[in-house]
Design an enzyme around this catalytic site. Structure first.
Site, PDB file in Angstrom:
ATOM      1  N   GLU A   1       7.520  13.297  18.750  1.00  8.04           N
ATOM      2  CA  GLU A   1       8.206  13.406  17.466  1.00  8.04           C
ATOM      3  C   GLU A   1       7.609  14.557  16.655  1.00  8.04           C
ATOM      4  OE1 GLU A   1       7.468  10.095  14.846  1.00  8.04           O
ATOM      5  OE2 GLU A   1       9.494  10.135  14.057  1.00  8.04           O
TER       6      GLU A   1
ATOM      7  N   LYS B   1       0.886  -1.184   0.000  1.00 11.88           N
ATOM      8  CA  LYS B   1       0.000   0.000   0.000  1.00 11.88           C
ATOM      9  C   LYS B   1       0.912   1.219   0.000  1.00 11.88           C
ATOM     10  CE  LYS B   1      -1.798   2.843   2.402  1.00 11.88           C
ATOM     11  NZ  LYS B   1      -1.517   4.307   2.253  1.00 11.88           N
TER      12      LYS B   1
ATOM     13  N   GLY C   1       5.935   3.418   9.704  1.00 15.39           N
ATOM     14  CA  GLY C   1       5.049   4.562   9.919  1.00 15.39           C
ATOM     15  C   GLY C   1       5.066   4.958  11.378  1.00 15.39           C
TER      16      GLY C   1
ATOM     17  N   GLU D   1       8.653  -0.808  11.802  1.00 12.14           N
ATOM     18  CA  GLU D   1       9.616   0.292  11.773  1.00 12.14           C
ATOM     19  C   GLU D   1       8.853   1.564  12.094  1.00 12.14           C
ATOM     20  OE1 GLU D   1      12.730  -0.061  11.419  1.00 12.14           O
ATOM     21  OE2 GLU D   1      13.114  -1.840  10.213  1.00 12.14           O
TER      22      GLU D   1
ATOM     23  N   GLY E   1       0.966   2.061  13.930  1.00 13.61           N
ATOM     24  CA  GLY E   1       1.597   0.759  14.151  1.00 13.61           C
ATOM     25  C   GLY E   1       0.818  -0.087  15.149  1.00 13.61           C
TER      26      GLY E   1
ATOM     27  N   CYS F   1      12.787   9.248  10.037  1.00 11.25           N
ATOM     28  CA  CYS F   1      12.482   8.658  11.340  1.00 11.25           C
ATOM     29  C   CYS F   1      13.679   8.707  12.287  1.00 11.25           C
ATOM     30  CB  CYS F   1      12.020   7.229  11.157  1.00 11.25           C
ATOM     31  SG  CYS F   1      13.151   6.306  10.113  1.00 11.25           S
TER      32      CYS F   1
HETATM   33  P1  NAD Z   1       1.440   7.066   9.372  1.00  5.76           P
HETATM   34  O1  NAD Z   1       1.511   6.021  10.409  1.00  5.76           O
HETATM   35  O2  NAD Z   1       0.356   8.062   9.443  1.00  5.76           O
HETATM   36  O3  NAD Z   1       1.325   6.420   7.919  1.00  5.76           O
HETATM   37  C1  NAD Z   1       2.218   5.429   7.471  1.00  5.76           C
HETATM   38  C2  NAD Z   1       1.501   4.583   6.456  1.00  5.76           C
HETATM   39  O4  NAD Z   1       0.451   3.886   7.120  1.00  5.76           O
HETATM   40  C3  NAD Z   1       0.843   5.362   5.316  1.00  5.76           C
HETATM   41  O5  NAD Z   1       1.008   4.659   4.099  1.00  5.76           O
HETATM   42  C4  NAD Z   1      -0.625   5.374   5.725  1.00  5.76           C
HETATM   43  O6  NAD Z   1      -1.487   5.462   4.629  1.00  5.76           O
HETATM   44  C5  NAD Z   1      -0.768   4.056   6.418  1.00  5.76           C
HETATM   45  N1  NAD Z   1      -1.877   3.982   7.365  1.00  5.76           N
HETATM   46  C6  NAD Z   1      -2.483   4.992   8.035  1.00  5.76           C
HETATM   47  N2  NAD Z   1      -3.494   4.521   8.792  1.00  5.76           N
HETATM   48  C7  NAD Z   1      -3.511   3.186   8.628  1.00  5.76           C
HETATM   49  C8  NAD Z   1      -4.312   2.139   9.167  1.00  5.76           C
HETATM   50  N3  NAD Z   1      -5.296   2.369  10.038  1.00  5.76           N
HETATM   51  N4  NAD Z   1      -4.034   0.877   8.798  1.00  5.76           N
HETATM   52  C9  NAD Z   1      -3.019   0.615   7.942  1.00  5.76           C
HETATM   53  N5  NAD Z   1      -2.255   1.567   7.388  1.00  5.76           N
HETATM   54  C10 NAD Z   1      -2.485   2.843   7.722  1.00  5.76           C
HETATM   55  O7  NAD Z   1       2.854   7.748   9.347  1.00  5.76           O
HETATM   56  P2  NAD Z   1       3.322   8.959   8.441  1.00  5.76           P
HETATM   57  O8  NAD Z   1       2.914  10.211   9.110  1.00  5.76           O
HETATM   58  O9  NAD Z   1       2.929   8.741   7.041  1.00  5.76           O
HETATM   59  O10 NAD Z   1       4.895   8.759   8.523  1.00  5.76           O
HETATM   60  C11 NAD Z   1       5.641   9.323   9.523  1.00  5.76           C
HETATM   61  C12 NAD Z   1       5.909   8.331  10.619  1.00  5.76           C
HETATM   62  O11 NAD Z   1       6.589   7.201  10.092  1.00  5.76           O
HETATM   63  C13 NAD Z   1       6.840   8.903  11.658  1.00  5.76           C
HETATM   64  O12 NAD Z   1       6.440   8.521  12.935  1.00  5.76           O
HETATM   65  C14 NAD Z   1       8.173   8.298  11.286  1.00  5.76           C
HETATM   66  O13 NAD Z   1       9.094   8.266  12.329  1.00  5.76           O
HETATM   67  C15 NAD Z   1       7.777   6.952  10.825  1.00  5.76           C
HETATM   68  N6  NAD Z   1       8.820   6.389   9.945  1.00  5.76           N
HETATM   69  C16 NAD Z   1       9.576   5.363  10.419  1.00  5.76           C
HETATM   70  C17 NAD Z   1      10.605   4.842   9.644  1.00  5.76           C
HETATM   71  C18 NAD Z   1      11.456   3.718  10.150  1.00  5.76           C
HETATM   72  O14 NAD Z   1      12.099   3.032   9.362  1.00  5.76           O
HETATM   73  N7  NAD Z   1      11.523   3.462  11.440  1.00  5.76           N
HETATM   74  C19 NAD Z   1      10.836   5.354   8.365  1.00  5.76           C
HETATM   75  C20 NAD Z   1      10.050   6.401   7.918  1.00  5.76           C
HETATM   76  C21 NAD Z   1       9.031   6.898   8.723  1.00  5.76           C
END
Ligand code: NAD
Length: 480
Positions: free
Chosen positions: A384, A179, A232, A254, A237, A288
């Site tokens: 964050e 996705k 994410g 992650e 998560g 992240c």
């Molecule tokens: P997010 O959790 O809002 O979204 C991440 C992904 O999850 C998106 O594709 C989103 O569409 C999807 N998503 C949202 N709601 C969902 C649900 N209910 N069920 C399944 N999927 C869903 O995060 P974001 O704001 O897009 O990204 C930023 C976050 O990601 C920050 O906290 C950052 O630290 C983290 N991040 C972590 C890493 C790592 O490797 N540790 C890398 C990049 C980003």
């Protein structure tokens, strides 16, 4: 590079380009202007059903498993080669849907190719064990794929983050439904084109864009997936893990970070300030593992803050197309959230050294921001930002620095700046983080395992270790 972004992009399911089942679309915005640049098919649960069914059919057909591991590796090399044909277009879309400079867009392509070649090279090197049981018995282990791997990636680096998980899945014989992020979906569609051109079996890689709460939730709670890779936020998560628990399937998580760099009194302050600035202002802090907290020995605090301020204010902020040092944050929503958290910092009594307010211009720009006078219990020291904001906290003793560094819910990355190797070792040993950088933020690469401790998640991406997250061990015992 001059170029035109295609108006409309379809999802890639079972080797075909498809509209959303209900015909809906998502408008994709350029964060540097706030204007709409393209539309993508808005995948929903019907599209996810179709993609999971295709991935299941492909897995059951054993199309990947009947290839030798070396041939699966060759397939990764071929995807990497095919990406060359899309490099210009990928750089362009990364600039317009993600806010990167063109140069950084090309770097994303190179990094993605590096992942593909690294994992392609490992495809025939994942070996099992032979376990001695005595006369008349033979016992050995093999690695078996889980099946259909459901992958969710965030918007900050969709192409390399998506490609590395896809590569790990394919070389170990899994099939994938990914996705893609609704804010910056375009580069992964071009990756799908490269997969198709490279001859990836139909259904082995499916890429569906959709809103997280719709397509994302439908994917992770689907009854026919076997494995989840989620990158994410912690909040999302947790909901993903609830869905995984319902079906008792494994998940690589992650999640976010609030990573601390500890600056001891003997550090090279000029290099440290430059490095720390890069660690938080690169890609506008939307990484992240960004260096979002700096813990500085009180004796060098003021000098380091002044050097850091100089680094912040000398950065040009503007659209990637102007090759500015720092681009926009991804969306209006993120800009509002980051600015509101800056306001909270001021209300908590922290001192705003520079930045903290959006630029009065089109697009979603927040300049490099530094807070001092921050105490460990403040919200801005724990939450964050996922933006270009660093909080600076003073300390007197190494034990105090460790306590503060380890004092948040997160445990993704941490750093140490000192000329004293013994102190560096001592500190690295006590930091609770998936990776520790000494004297250079982000030491590491495609080859080094990456992941979190505590709420930053578990499982590892990158490096050889990542492969273990995509297979389970099967023991085979034989009485001769
Ligand atoms: P997010 O959790 O809002 O979204 C991440 C992904 O999850 C998106 O594709 C989103 O569409 C999807 N998503 C949202 N709601 C969902 C649900 N209910 N069920 C399944 N999927 C869903 O995060 P974001 O704001 O897009 O990204 C930023 C976050 O990601 C920050 O906290 C950052 O630290 C983290 N991040 C972590 C890493 C790592 O490797 N540790 C890398 C990049 C980003």
């Amino acid at each position: 590079m001059a170029g035109q972004i295609r108006d409309y992009w379809r999802n890639f399911i079972d080797g075909k380009w498809l509209d959303a089942a209900d015909g809906r679309r998502i408008a994709v915005t350029d964060p540097a202007t706030g204007g709409v640049i393209a539309e993508v098919a808005r995948g929903g649960s019907a599209d996810i059903d179709q993609a999971v069914a295709a991935a299941r059919r492909c897995f059951d057909s054993r199309a990947l498993l009947e290839m030798t591991p070396a041939a699966r590796g060759e397939l990764m090399f071929e995807i990497a080669r095919r990406l060359d044909d899309f490099a210009d277009e990928i750089a362009l879309v990364e600039m317009h849907d993600n806010g990167k400079t063109l140069a950084n867009g090309y770097k994303e392509v190179e990094l993605t190719q590096r992942y593909l070649r690294y994992y392609g090279g490992l495809a025939d090197k994942l070996e099992g064990r032979q376990i001695p049981l005595g006369d008349g018995l033979v016992d050995y282990t093999v690695h078996m794929p889980y099946g259909v791997s459901a992958q969710i990636v965030p918007w900050n680096g969709p192409l390399p983050v998506g490609a590395r998980s896809i590569a790990c899945a394919l070389i170990t014989g899994n099939t994938v439904v990914l996705k893609s992020p609704e804010d910056s979906p375009l580069s992964l569609f071009l990756f799908a084109e490269a997969c198709a051109k490279a001859g990836v079996p139909e259904g082995a890689v499916n890429i569906v864009c959709g809103i997280g709460a719709e397509a994302g939730a439908a994917l992770v709670s689907h009854s026919d997936i076997d494995h989840i890779v989620f990158t994410g936020s912690v909040a999302t998560g947790k909901s993903v893990l609830r869905a995984a628990a319902e079906r008792v399937i494994p998940a690589v998580m992650e999640l976010g970070g609030k990573s601390a760099g500890i600056v001891y009194a003997d550090a090279d302050l000029e290099r440290t300030a430059r490095n720390a600035a890069r660690g938080i202002f690169h890609h506008s802090g939307q990484i992240c593992s960004a260096a979002s907290r700096l813990l500085v020995h009180r004796s060098v605090h003021d000098e380091l803050v002044e050097r850091l301020r100089a680094e912040a204010v000398r950065r040009s902020v503007g659209p990637g197309i102007e090759s500015c040092d720092m681009g926009p944050v991804i969306s209006q929503r993120q800009l509002d959230r980051i600015e509101a958290l800056c306001d909270t910092g001021v209300a908590e009594g922290a001192t705003l050294v520079t930045g903290g307010h959006r630029l009065e211009r089109a697009g979603f720009f927040l300049p490099p921001t530094i807070f001092t006078g921050v105490s460990p219990d403040m919200q801005i020291a724990n939450e964050e930002f996922f933006g270009p904001v660093v909080v600076v906290l003073p300390f007197d003793e190494p034990e105090e620095a460790i306590r503060i560094a380890n004092g948040t819910d997160y445990g993704l990355a941490a750093g140490v700046f000192t000329r004293d190797l013994r102190l560096a070792h001592w500190t690295a040993d006590r930091l609770v983080a998936g990776q520790v950088y000494v004297n250079d933020w982000w030491v590491g690469g495609v080859e080094t395992p990456f992941g979190g401790a505590k709420r930053s998640g578990y499982g590892r991406e990158k490096g050889q270790e990542a492969l273990l997250g995509y297979v389970q061990t099967k023991n085979i015992g034989i009485r001769l």
